[in-house]
Scaffold this active site. Structure first.
Site, mmCIF file in Angstrom:
data_model
loop_
_atom_site.group_PDB
_atom_site.id
_atom_site.type_symbol
_atom_site.label_atom_id
_atom_site.label_comp_id
_atom_site.label_asym_id
_atom_site.label_seq_id
_atom_site.Cartn_x
_atom_site.Cartn_y
_atom_site.Cartn_z
ATOM 1 N N CYS A 2 11.904 107.670 67.665
ATOM 2 C CA CYS A 2 11.609 108.536 68.804
ATOM 3 C C CYS A 2 12.306 109.864 68.547
ATOM 4 C CB CYS A 2 12.092 107.909 70.111
ATOM 5 S SG CYS A 2 11.749 108.929 71.565
ATOM 6 N N GLU A 103 4.647 110.598 69.187
ATOM 7 C CA GLU A 103 4.593 110.048 67.839
ATOM 8 C C GLU A 103 3.426 110.693 67.098
ATOM 9 O OE1 GLU A 103 6.738 108.465 66.376
ATOM 10 O OE2 GLU A 103 7.875 107.242 67.805
#
Length: 225
Positions: A2, A103
């Site tokens: 992340c 992402e």
């Protein structure tokens, strides 16, 4: 992994703060990147508080603040044995509110970003915090814990941040509990339904701080599991 996320001042985020007894608001921030100041919830003296911290954990024993090692994420599988993370795991746990995280997938020769966001609600991401230095020189920093992707999430990435369900958030924050007893909370799961939405690649530039522009319908949705 992340490495970017957004947090929005909306009823869902405010509901998380209300749930944890915090009488403050979070200012909307887009495209937050490692080493930036980010809003963090922790517990001190039996009270939860909202505080800005540097998103890149600096171990208290480090000689100087350093970015040679990737300390903005911490793997759940190695927390208990990590020189940098095993100490904070015991009693310095925190929650990082996130309205969505980003992402990327390589598609047609370029990196296409996707916003992963709750269908309804806000993520309470599990994290650790640390203090480096003392007094006016003190730096508070944090890391987001990641785990193996839950079923379905591997379509976008093989890892994901740990998302805490509402009934476990207070327990995660409680510093009287040794975090080594809370490792089952870090298993892969999706506590809420989410969707994965393609967004404008301008977000790839961490200096771009506007709301992400969607490029179409959700790539896919996943139910809570």
């Amino acid at each position: 992994m992340c490495g970017r996320y957004n947090v929005i001042d909306d009823p869902f985020t405010q509901g998380l703060l209300d749930e944890l007894g915090i009488a403050k608001r979070i200012h909307t921030r887009y495209n937050l990147a490692p080493t930036e100041q980010v809003p963090v919830i922790r517990q001190l003296d039996k009270q939860n508080e909202l505080i800005d911290m540097r998103w890149w954990l600096i171990p208290h024993w480090a000689h100087v603040p350093d970015t040679r090692y990737s300390m903005f994420n911490a793997k759940a599988e190695t927390l208990a044995t990590s020189k940098a993370f095993s100490g904070p795991l015991k009693h310095q746990r925190c929650i990082i509110p996130a309205s969505s995280f980003i992402e990327w997938r390589t598609e047609e020769g370029h990196k296409q970003p996707y916003a992963i966001q709750p269908v309804s609600g806000v993520f309470a991401l599990a994290g650790l915090w640390e203090q480096w230095g003392h007094g006016a020189e003190a730096i508070h920093s944090c890391t987001i814990i990641t785990t193996v992707a839950a079923p379905g999430m591997e379509q976008i990435h093989h890892r994901q941040p740990v998302m805490l369900p509402a009934d476990l958030r207070a327990r995660w924050l409680d510093p009287t509990i040794d975090g080594h007893h809370l490792m089952p909370l870090l298993m892969p799961s999706l506590p809420c339904a989410l969707e994965v939405v393609p967004i404008d690649p301008v977000i790839n530039n961490s200096h771009h701080k506007q709301a992400p522009t969607t490029l179409g319908p959700a790539l896919f949705r996943l139910d809570a599991n």
